[in-house]
Design a protein around this motif. Structure first.
Motif, mmCIF file in Angstrom:
data_model
loop_
_atom_site.group_PDB
_atom_site.id
_atom_site.type_symbol
_atom_site.label_atom_id
_atom_site.label_comp_id
_atom_site.label_asym_id
_atom_site.label_seq_id
_atom_site.Cartn_x
_atom_site.Cartn_y
_atom_site.Cartn_z
ATOM 1 N N VAL A 28 -36.581 25.862 36.949
ATOM 2 C CA VAL A 28 -35.345 25.757 37.743
ATOM 3 C C VAL A 28 -35.374 26.779 38.876
ATOM 4 N N LYS A 35 -27.876 34.803 34.309
ATOM 5 C CA LYS A 35 -28.195 33.426 33.924
ATOM 6 C C LYS A 35 -26.920 32.745 33.479
ATOM 7 N N PRO A 36 -26.704 31.447 33.519
ATOM 8 C CA PRO A 36 -27.692 30.479 34.000
ATOM 9 C C PRO A 36 -27.767 30.452 35.530
ATOM 10 N N LEU A 37 -28.926 30.078 35.998
ATOM 11 C CA LEU A 37 -29.116 29.971 37.438
ATOM 12 C C LEU A 37 -28.795 28.550 37.853
ATOM 13 N N THR A 38 -27.756 28.397 38.699
ATOM 14 C CA THR A 38 -27.413 27.043 39.188
ATOM 15 C C THR A 38 -27.453 27.050 40.687
ATOM 16 N N PRO A 39 -27.837 25.960 41.250
ATOM 17 C CA PRO A 39 -27.962 25.894 42.721
ATOM 18 C C PRO A 39 -26.664 26.257 43.406
ATOM 19 N N ALA A 40 -25.511 25.951 42.785
ATOM 20 C CA ALA A 40 -24.225 26.206 43.439
ATOM 21 C C ALA A 40 -24.038 27.673 43.751
#
Lengths: 148, 636
Positions: A27, A115-120
């Motif tokens: 990701v 974390k979590p890594l989200t694009p947003a």
């Protein structure tokens, strides 16, 4: 948040991501690559150390708990090596590991991402952290030239 | 379990109290009776003694009378018998010689013990003849008997002190008449007072100290010999009895004797007119009482005997009374020491026996009750032990649960993080073009994953809070920077729901505070996400202000509000306003519980004001910590 992050903002950047979880690693890698970075992967601290020495990344994102050599151990080695001393290392901390963030900063991590890594949120947060490092902030402003 | 019988001092022991009581009961009346009997005896003795003295006195009076009669008889014999009468008449008419008749007189006098001397004197007081020749020719004109003797009757001259003989003399005289009946001479006898004394001193029935004696009115002289002082003729004698008798009284009494005021005597006294003397018959009181003393001794012995008997009887009865009581008290003491095995052994059939058997019954019941109680106590103890074990198990289970929760957090989140990461990448187009239909479905995946993540986070947070696993950091907080960050995160939400959002901070709020930024962020996120969740139109405001030594974070919305009855429990775990809320708005119902717990851990409070359909205001109040506590400062 209408400020659109440029697709090419990390063009010519070399980033090392160290994480023992392949999904998490992928990701992060995909998001960084999407913005133009060259991404190196490592699944533990020992590999990460090798990779850092070999590729001299602009910055490193590293998980903390990993087999063989963990994030702490890898950081220690990096900071004891003149060649890698200057590379900013950002910790990837889990939401749960409360004490880790403080400890991470004290141990010499430059900063941390949760974390979590989200694009947003990932890129916004990451860019915020990069701006806190003078030479990287400058590089972001001007755009990075490809080394060799 | 020591058996210690309390020993009372003996005067407190009922046995001896009983003995004393019985001794008193026996001895007091016996003593009283003995005393009365003694009194009676004393009185009897006295009256007996007096009776004896009376009879002795009467006897002696008779003797005196006989003595005098004998004297008078002799004179009658001399004056009436023809032979002597003619000789005496001849003597009186000077026809016979006094010397010649003297021998005859002496013979008669010598034959009679009671007579000392017989003499004849003329009417002018010349002794014509005498049994004692020496007296012939002497004159008796001056003697006290002379004039009374001329009266023509027998005359008894009471004893008088005769200066010539220096003795008491007792003279009886009788006139001598001639044939014509003319008084021609007096014939007299001088009685032998010693003989009288002998009569008196015969002490028949007068014991060791008794005596009978005569005291003459003349000079209070002894007429007869004293038992104690002999025949003292020149001394005067006085005592109450003597005085009374000499005053002419007859009687009896107890009075000090003539010997000494210290010698009381029982005396009977008589006035003897013929002798003008007192007759006293006396005995020492001491001698009388000697018998009484014997009686007293016997009485004392009897009383002692009775006391010993009373002691024995009293002890017997007292023992029979007190033995069961002592036994019972000893057993009662054993019972109080926890020994219920003893019983009172008693064969008595009276009330004490009844008491003893009641006591035994009570002991048995007590033993049974105690046994039952012991059993119950044991049961309760067992139950308690089981409860303790169960409690320990529960606590262990709770610990294991929270440990499990904590370790699960990583494992649960990792796959979710992957899902979120990849859906995000797909939605951002990082993984290549996707059509609208797929985008729609991926968004659903993302939404549900996010909900799932929130739920997992909340549950794990609560688990950690319950397990006390949360440690707060004390790091410098730049409030305005934090606010910017929160605003940045929230603006996405606001834009999505088209709700106005503002984040403001008052200038009074310090630049730097100390606290746990992550947890503070969590609090603010919870409140903000709630506010956005329950607000469909209008605005959400985040406002930070200072309130003296505290600072406040306020989240104000214009949402659906909270019904007043729900305000009490919205901070409880797993509670939303009602079940339908969960379905309509989602959420675990743990957010506010976590928020409240975090506020409390930070030393602050959280409050809510709300009007239904108007909106809600959540206010978090926290203390201003300007410096981190030294304890939390990491040592360099």
């Amino acid at each position: 948040m209408d400020k659109k992050i440029s697709r090419e903002i990390l063009k010519n950047w070399k980033v090392l991501v160290v994480d023992d979880e392949p999904d998490s690693l992928e990701v992060a890698t995909r998001m960084l690559k999407f913005h133009g970075a060259t991404v190196f992967n490592a699944s533990n601290g020992a590999d990460g150390l090798d990779s850092a020495r070999r590729h001299k990344p602009d910055f490193i994102l590293s998980d903390l708990s990993m087999p063989e050599l963990d994030g702490w151990g890898m950081l220690y080695e990096l900071k004891n090596d003149r060649a890698t001393l200057e590379i900013p290392v950002f910790a990837l901390t889990a939401h749960a590991m409360v004490g880790d963030r403080e400890r991470a900063i004290n141990a010499g991590f430059h900063n941390y991402l949760t974390k979590p890594l989200t694009p947003a949120t990932f890129m916004a947060q990451l860019l915020g952290l990069l701006e806190g490092v003078p030479h990287l902030a400058e590089a972001l402003e001007t755009g990075k030239e490809a080394h060799e | 379990m020591t058996q210690k019988t309390t020993l009372l001092p003996f005067w407190r022991q009922s046995r001896w109290q009983w003995v004393a009581l019985i001794i008193i009961i026996v001895t007091v009346p016996v003593s009283a009776v003995a005393y009365l009997l003694l009194q009676q005896t004393e009185r009897n003795l006295e009256s007996q003694t007096f009776e004896r003295l009376e009879s002795v006195a009467a006897l002696k009076l008779g003797s005196i009378e006989g003595f005098l009669d004998d004297g008078e008889g002799e004179l009658i014999f001399l004056t009436e018998t023809e032979i002597f009468r003619s000789q005496l008449i001849a003597l009186a008419q000077s026809e016979a010689d006094g010397q010649a008749i003297s021998d005859t007189l002496r013979q008669i006098a010598d034959s009679e013990d009671i007579i000392n001397e017989i003499f004849v004197y003329s009417l002018d007081g010349n002794i014509l003849s005498s049994s004692d020749r020496v007296d012939i020719g002497k004159v008796v004109r001056s003697k006290p008997f002379f004039v009374p003797s001329l009266q023509g009757e027998t005359y008894i001259q009471p004893p008088f002190y005769d200066v010539g003989s220096s003795t008491l003399s007792l003279i009886i005289s009788r006139p001598l008449f001639d044939e014509q009946g003319s008084l021609i001479a007096i014939v007299a006898v001088e009685m032998n007072v010693e003989a009288l004394s002998e009569l008196m001193t015969e002490r028949a029935g007068l014991g060791e100290s008794g005596e009978t004696y005569l005291i003459s009115l003349e000079n209070n002289y002894l007429l007869t010999s004293s038992r104690f002082e002999g025949y003292e003729t020149n001394r005067a004698y006085y005592s109450e009895g003597i005085n009374r008798a000499l005053q002419g009284q007859d009687g009896q009494g107890i009075y000090p004797d003539y010997r000494s005021p210290g010698v009381p005597v029982l005396g009977v006294y008589r006035w003897v007119p013929e002798l003008q003397a007192a007759l006293l018959s006396e005995i020492d009181e001491a001698e009388v009482n000697a018998d009484l003393n014997d009686s007293v001794q016997q009485g004392i012995l009897l009383a002692l005997f009775l006391m010993v008997v009373a002691l024995g009887v009293g002890l017997y009865f007292a023992n029979s009374f007190t033995r069961p009581i002592i036994q019972m008290s000893a057993i009662a003491q054993r019972i109080s020491g926890g020994d219920y095995s003893q019983r009172v052994q008693l064969r008595q059939k009276n009330e004490v026996g009844l008491l003893a058997s009641s006591f035994n019954q009570m002991t048995e019941q007590l033993a049974a009750t105690i046994q039952k109680l012991d059993a119950q106590v044991k049961e309760v103890e067992t139950a308690n032990q089981e409860l303790r074990k169960a409690n320990a198990r529960v606590r262990e289970a709770a610990r294991l649960k929270s440990e499990f929760m904590a370790t699960m957090s990583h494992e649960l989140r990792t796959p979710l993080n992957a899902i979120l990461g990849f859906t995000g990448i797909m939605l951002e187009g990082m993984g290549g073009e996707i059509d609208d239909d797929a985008t729609h479905m991926i968004k659903r995946i993302q939404m549900n994953s996010e909900r799932l993540l929130t739920l997992i986070n909340d549950v794990l947070d609560i688990a950690r809070i319950e397990a006390g696993r949360i440690e707060l950091q004390s790091e410098p907080l730049r409030v305005r920077e934090l606010l910017k960050q929160w605003e940045l995160q929230t603006s996405v939400l606001a834009a999505q729901k088209q709700i106005q959002f503002s984040a403001t901070v008052e200038p009074e709020v310090p630049e730097v505070l100390y606290g746990d930024s992550a947890r503070l962020t969590q609090i603010v996120n919870n409140l903000l996400s709630n506010a956005f969740k329950f607000t469909e139109q209008g605005s959400v405001k985040l406002h930070i202000s200072r309130l003296s030594s505290r600072w406040q974070i306020r989240v104000i919305d214009t949402g659906i509000g909270i019904p007043s009855h729900a305000l009490n429990y919205i901070f409880d775990e797993f509670r939303q306003v009602d079940g339908s809320t969960t379905r309509a708005y989602g959420g675990s119902g743990l957010g506010l519980a976590i928020t409240r717990n975090l506020c409390l851990m930070m030393g602050g409070t959280i409050q809510v004001e709300s009007t239904l359909k108007q909106g809600s205001t959540f206010t978090v109040t926290l203390p201003i910590i300007a410096e981190p506590e030294k304890l939390l400062e990491p040592t360099p």
